[in-house]
Design a protein around this motif. Structure first.
Motif, PDB file in Angstrom:
ATOM      1  N   VAL A  54      39.557  88.217  23.928  1.00  0.00           N
ATOM      2  CA  VAL A  54      38.312  87.515  24.217  1.00  0.00           C
ATOM      3  C   VAL A  54      37.665  87.031  22.928  1.00  0.00           C
ATOM      4  CG1 VAL A  54      35.977  87.753  25.156  1.00  0.00           C
ATOM      5  CG2 VAL A  54      37.919  88.837  26.329  1.00  0.00           C
ATOM      6  N   HIS A  55      37.255  85.778  22.904  1.00  0.00           N
ATOM      7  CA  HIS A  55      36.468  85.290  21.773  1.00  0.00           C
ATOM      8  C   HIS A  55      35.363  84.384  22.283  1.00  0.00           C
ATOM      9  CE1 HIS A  55      39.776  82.250  22.131  1.00  0.00           C
ATOM     10  NE2 HIS A  55      38.786  81.403  21.936  1.00  0.00           N
ATOM     11  N   ASP A  56      34.308  84.304  21.500  1.00  0.00           N
ATOM     12  CA  ASP A  56      33.113  83.554  21.891  1.00  0.00           C
ATOM     13  C   ASP A  56      33.151  82.156  21.295  1.00  0.00           C
ATOM     14  OD1 ASP A  56      30.701  82.973  23.016  1.00  0.00           O
ATOM     15  OD2 ASP A  56      29.501  84.248  21.706  1.00  0.00           O
ATOM     16  N   GLY A  57      32.506  81.237  22.001  1.00  0.00           N
ATOM     17  CA  GLY A  57      32.447  79.863  21.520  1.00  0.00           C
ATOM     18  C   GLY A  57      31.239  79.160  22.089  1.00  0.00           C
ATOM     19  N   PRO A  58      31.056  77.875  21.778  1.00  0.00           N
ATOM     20  CA  PRO A  58      29.872  77.126  22.232  1.00  0.00           C
ATOM     21  C   PRO A  58      29.711  77.098  23.749  1.00  0.00           C
ATOM     22  CG  PRO A  58      31.082  75.904  20.558  1.00  0.00           C
ATOM     23  CD  PRO A  58      31.945  77.071  20.931  1.00  0.00           C
ATOM     24  N   ALA A  59      30.830  77.122  24.483  1.00  0.00           N
ATOM     25  CA  ALA A  59      30.757  77.061  25.952  1.00  0.00           C
ATOM     26  C   ALA A  59      30.834  78.442  26.591  1.00  0.00           C
ATOM     27  CB  ALA A  59      31.878  76.171  26.487  1.00  0.00           C
ATOM     28  N   GLY A  60      30.834  79.502  25.767  1.00  0.00           N
ATOM     29  CA  GLY A  60      30.903  80.847  26.311  1.00  0.00           C
ATOM     30  C   GLY A  60      32.170  81.562  25.885  1.00  0.00           C
ATOM     31  N   TYR A  61      32.483  82.630  26.603  1.00  0.00           N
ATOM     32  CA  TYR A  61      33.634  83.466  26.266  1.00  0.00           C
ATOM     33  C   TYR A  61      34.917  82.892  26.859  1.00  0.00           C
ATOM     34  CZ  TYR A  61      30.111  86.751  24.734  1.00  0.00           C
ATOM     35  OH  TYR A  61      29.051  87.339  24.069  1.00  0.00           O
ATOM     36  N   SER A  62      35.988  82.945  26.067  1.00  0.00           N
ATOM     37  CA  SER A  62      37.269  82.399  26.510  1.00  0.00           C
ATOM     38  C   SER A  62      38.387  83.258  25.933  1.00  0.00           C
ATOM     39  CB  SER A  62      37.407  80.941  26.062  1.00  0.00           C
ATOM     40  OG  SER A  62      37.327  80.851  24.644  1.00  0.00           O
ATOM     41  N   GLY A  63      39.631  82.797  26.115  1.00  0.00           N
ATOM     42  CA  GLY A  63      40.777  83.495  25.554  1.00  0.00           C
ATOM     43  C   GLY A  63      41.564  84.324  26.549  1.00  0.00           C
ATOM     44  N   VAL A  64      41.091  84.387  27.794  1.00  0.00           N
ATOM     45  CA  VAL A  64      41.766  85.183  28.823  1.00  0.00           C
ATOM     46  C   VAL A  64      42.070  84.295  30.017  1.00  0.00           C
ATOM     47  CG1 VAL A  64      41.527  87.122  30.430  1.00  0.00           C
ATOM     48  CG2 VAL A  64      40.658  87.327  28.093  1.00  0.00           C
ATOM     49  N   PHE A  65      43.297  84.358  30.504  1.00  0.00           N
ATOM     50  CA  PHE A  65      43.707  83.565  31.669  1.00  0.00           C
ATOM     51  C   PHE A  65      43.564  84.427  32.929  1.00  0.00           C
ATOM     52  CE2 PHE A  65      46.798  81.651  34.603  1.00  0.00           C
ATOM     53  CZ  PHE A  65      46.366  80.330  34.568  1.00  0.00           C
TER      54      PHE A  65
ATOM     55  N   THR B 212      22.008  99.950  37.393  1.00  0.00           N
ATOM     56  CA  THR B 212      22.319  99.159  36.207  1.00  0.00           C
ATOM     57  C   THR B 212      22.799  97.792  36.670  1.00  0.00           C
ATOM     58  OG1 THR B 212      22.944 101.109  34.917  1.00  0.00           O
ATOM     59  CG2 THR B 212      23.806  98.973  34.172  1.00  0.00           C
ATOM     60  N   VAL B 213      22.146  96.744  36.209  1.00  0.00           N
ATOM     61  CA  VAL B 213      22.540  95.378  36.568  1.00  0.00           C
ATOM     62  C   VAL B 213      23.039  94.674  35.309  1.00  0.00           C
ATOM     63  CG1 VAL B 213      21.796  93.149  37.476  1.00  0.00           C
ATOM     64  CG2 VAL B 213      20.912  95.263  38.497  1.00  0.00           C
ATOM     65  N   LEU B 214      24.253  94.168  35.389  1.00  0.00           N
ATOM     66  CA  LEU B 214      24.857  93.451  34.264  1.00  0.00           C
ATOM     67  C   LEU B 214      25.097  91.994  34.657  1.00  0.00           C
ATOM     68  CD1 LEU B 214      27.675  96.034  33.346  1.00  0.00           C
ATOM     69  CD2 LEU B 214      25.376  95.894  32.365  1.00  0.00           C
ATOM     70  N   ILE B 215      24.968  91.104  33.686  1.00  0.00           N
ATOM     71  CA  ILE B 215      25.377  89.712  33.868  1.00  0.00           C
ATOM     72  C   ILE B 215      26.424  89.438  32.786  1.00  0.00           C
ATOM     73  CG2 ILE B 215      23.426  88.873  32.465  1.00  0.00           C
ATOM     74  CD1 ILE B 215      23.478  86.318  34.194  1.00  0.00           C
ATOM     75  N   PRO B 216      27.568  88.866  33.121  1.00  0.00           N
ATOM     76  CA  PRO B 216      28.639  88.707  32.135  1.00  0.00           C
ATOM     77  C   PRO B 216      28.276  87.884  30.900  1.00  0.00           C
ATOM     78  CG  PRO B 216      29.548  88.580  34.331  1.00  0.00           C
ATOM     79  CD  PRO B 216      28.047  88.588  34.498  1.00  0.00           C
ATOM     80  N   ASP B 217      27.271  87.027  31.004  1.00  0.00           N
ATOM     81  CA  ASP B 217      26.813  86.280  29.834  1.00  0.00           C
ATOM     82  C   ASP B 217      25.332  85.986  30.017  1.00  0.00           C
ATOM     83  OD1 ASP B 217      26.285  84.518  27.728  1.00  0.00           O
ATOM     84  OD2 ASP B 217      28.292  83.635  27.807  1.00  0.00           O
ATOM     85  N   ALA B 218      24.487  86.670  29.261  1.00  0.00           N
ATOM     86  CA  ALA B 218      23.035  86.535  29.409  1.00  0.00           C
ATOM     87  C   ALA B 218      22.536  85.147  29.053  1.00  0.00           C
ATOM     88  CB  ALA B 218      22.330  87.578  28.547  1.00  0.00           C
ATOM     89  N   ARG B 219      23.376  84.337  28.425  1.00  0.00           N
ATOM     90  CA  ARG B 219      22.973  82.973  28.065  1.00  0.00           C
ATOM     91  C   ARG B 219      23.036  82.022  29.255  1.00  0.00           C
ATOM     92  NH1 ARG B 219      27.203  82.617  23.178  1.00  0.00           N
ATOM     93  NH2 ARG B 219      28.459  83.403  24.926  1.00  0.00           N
ATOM     94  N   ALA B 220      23.534  82.500  30.388  1.00  0.00           N
ATOM     95  CA  ALA B 220      23.646  81.662  31.591  1.00  0.00           C
ATOM     96  C   ALA B 220      22.265  81.523  32.219  1.00  0.00           C
ATOM     97  CB  ALA B 220      24.635  82.288  32.577  1.00  0.00           C
ATOM     98  N   GLY B 221      21.551  80.492  31.827  1.00  0.00           N
ATOM     99  CA  GLY B 221      20.196  80.264  32.312  1.00  0.00           C
ATOM    100  C   GLY B 221      20.158  79.331  33.502  1.00  0.00           C
ATOM    101  N   CYS B 222      18.996  78.741  33.760  1.00  0.00           N
ATOM    102  CA  CYS B 222      18.840  77.853  34.912  1.00  0.00           C
ATOM    103  C   CYS B 222      17.758  76.837  34.600  1.00  0.00           C
ATOM    104  CB  CYS B 222      18.463  78.674  36.146  1.00  0.00           C
ATOM    105  SG  CYS B 222      18.018  77.684  37.600  1.00  0.00           S
ATOM    106  N   SER B 223      18.087  75.561  34.684  1.00  0.00           N
ATOM    107  CA  SER B 223      17.113  74.510  34.374  1.00  0.00           C
ATOM    108  C   SER B 223      15.951  74.516  35.351  1.00  0.00           C
ATOM    109  CB  SER B 223      17.801  73.135  34.365  1.00  0.00           C
ATOM    110  OG  SER B 223      18.382  72.848  35.625  1.00  0.00           O
TER     111      SER B 223
ATOM    112  N   LYS C  87      29.109  78.046  35.046  1.00  0.00           N
ATOM    113  CA  LYS C  87      30.483  78.101  34.564  1.00  0.00           C
ATOM    114  C   LYS C  87      30.621  78.890  33.262  1.00  0.00           C
ATOM    115  CE  LYS C  87      31.524  75.529  38.090  1.00  0.00           C
ATOM    116  NZ  LYS C  87      30.691  75.600  39.304  1.00  0.00           N
ATOM    117  N   MET C  88      29.516  79.405  32.733  1.00  0.00           N
ATOM    118  CA  MET C  88      29.598  80.293  31.567  1.00  0.00           C
ATOM    119  C   MET C  88      30.116  81.678  31.959  1.00  0.00           C
ATOM    120  SD  MET C  88      26.168  79.346  29.380  1.00  0.00           S
ATOM    121  CE  MET C  88      26.657  80.346  27.960  1.00  0.00           C
ATOM    122  N   ILE C  89      30.104  81.974  33.250  1.00  0.00           N
ATOM    123  CA  ILE C  89      30.641  83.265  33.708  1.00  0.00           C
ATOM    124  C   ILE C  89      32.151  83.073  33.882  1.00  0.00           C
ATOM    125  CG2 ILE C  89      30.431  85.138  35.359  1.00  0.00           C
ATOM    126  CD1 ILE C  89      27.867  84.474  33.722  1.00  0.00           C
ATOM    127  N   THR C  90      32.857  83.190  32.781  1.00  0.00           N
ATOM    128  CA  THR C  90      34.292  82.942  32.721  1.00  0.00           C
ATOM    129  C   THR C  90      35.071  84.236  32.967  1.00  0.00           C
ATOM    130  OG1 THR C  90      34.303  83.409  30.364  1.00  0.00           O
ATOM    131  CG2 THR C  90      33.935  81.101  31.026  1.00  0.00           C
TER     132      THR C  90
END
Length: 347
Positions: free
Chosen positions: A10-21, A96-107, A302-305
């Protein structure tokens, strides 16, 4: 919890976490980690198909939050955007409530702040505040009654006709409610979901006219909802084939069309975020569901990869916290909503 070889990719990038199929190895690892954490995985209808398929429950945000409160699991992994995970925490404060990427906001949730709502309330001190569930915990805490798109009309109709109503934050849902209720003292905040607002009336009109035998599913957050009703009212498209529906309502209607007696429905044009097509196709596999706008994809959803979900279960991140006082007041506005009409599956 120790890291795994798969998680090390797993690695992080501008669009979120990637590296896993999202293959069989990934699915098995997600299942193992969820069991180890005593976690239930919830996925919103707008999530990536592979996230929907690995989840224990898929649905609308409110329906998922209510499931979160009912399940025995100690940990809830909410695959959606941040306000949804907050709502789950509000209804399940001991979990305990987790979100896979806390940066996933909502306009849409970001289109009104608690300070802006306080200022608006000051202009109408005797008004009743009705907030869509697509809002932050702080806004819900300043709200009298929450609503979903499936019960917004009933919620507004429950308010004394003599009292002003401040409806927020979605201007298109507000316009839909105003049309249905005929209420002149309904004041509407000018917020919007950037994805739904971009599904415009010209696009919908062109699609409807080029597919005259299709049914039409339109989410009331869409900028094209008025155009859909205009087409029906003018007779340009059969009124009985125009459905203004929440995402939960779309699933129900799809199943109804599939089981209807008579000439089967062959095609449905869908005006909402494109992640919805996956669940619709599963609900009614004999029907051709097509997006009115195939570019209507929420980058935050789509940031929840697959990589983000794996990281979340390995590291126990990102945990969602809501101040206890804020949560108590927000919970009250959500409970009032549930007591009025049928909140349905959520937004």
């Amino acid at each position: 919890m120790a890291t795994t070889a798969l998680a090390e990719r797993v690695h992080d990038g501008p669009a979120g976490y990637s590296g896993v199929f999202p293959d069989a190895e990934w699915a098995a690892e997600i299942a193992r980690l969820a069991a180890e954490r005593n976690a239930t995985i919830l996925a919103h209808n707008y999530q990536l198909p592979e996230i929907q398929d690995i989840a224990d429950h898929v649905g609308d945000s409110l329906a998922l939050s209510r499931i979160a409160a009912d399940v025995d699991a100690e940990t809830i992994v909410f695959c959606g955007v941040h306000f949804m995970a907050e709502t789950a925490k509000i209804l399940s404060p001991a979990k305990t409530v987790l979100i896979p990427d806390a940066r996933a906001g909502c306009s849409l949730a970001d289109s009104i702040t608690a300070d802006e709502l306080r200022a608006w309330r000051a202009e109408y001190p005797d008004a009743v505040v009705v907030s869509y569930v697509n809002t932050t915990a702080e806004v819900k805490a300043l709200t009298d009654i929450c609503c979903t798109s499936s019960n917004a009309v009933e919620v507004v109709e429950s308010v004394d006709p003599a009292r002003d109503v401040l409806f927020l934050p979605d201007q298109f849902l507000g316009a839909h409610v105003k049309r249905r209720t005929g209420r002149e003292n309904l004041h509407i905040w000018a917020g919007e979901c950037h994805v739904h607002a971009a599904i415009n009336g010209d696009e919908l009109t062109a699609q409807a006219r080029s597919h005259p035998d299709a049914e039409l599913f339109v989410h009331p957050e869409c900028g094209c909802a008025t155009s859909a009703l205009y087409l029906a009212g003018e007779g340009a498209f059969p009124a009985d084939r125009v459905h203004i529906l929440s995402t939960g309502g779309m699933i129900t209607e799809a199943r109804s069309l599939r089981s209807a007696v008579g000439a089967p429905t062959k095609q449905v044009l869908v005006a909402t975020e494109i992640g919805m097509l996956h669940q619709l196709r599963k609900a009614a596999p004999g029907i051709d569901f097509e997006a009115v706008n195939d570019r209507a994809s929420c980058k935050y959803m789509k940031m929840i990869t697959p990589a983000a979900l794996l990281r979340c279960l390995v590291e126990g991140r990102d945990e969602v916290h809501v101040d206890a006082d804020v949560a108590a007041r927000a919970r009250s506005s959500v409970q009032r909503m549930i007591e009025i009409g049928t909140p349905g599956g959520g937004e």
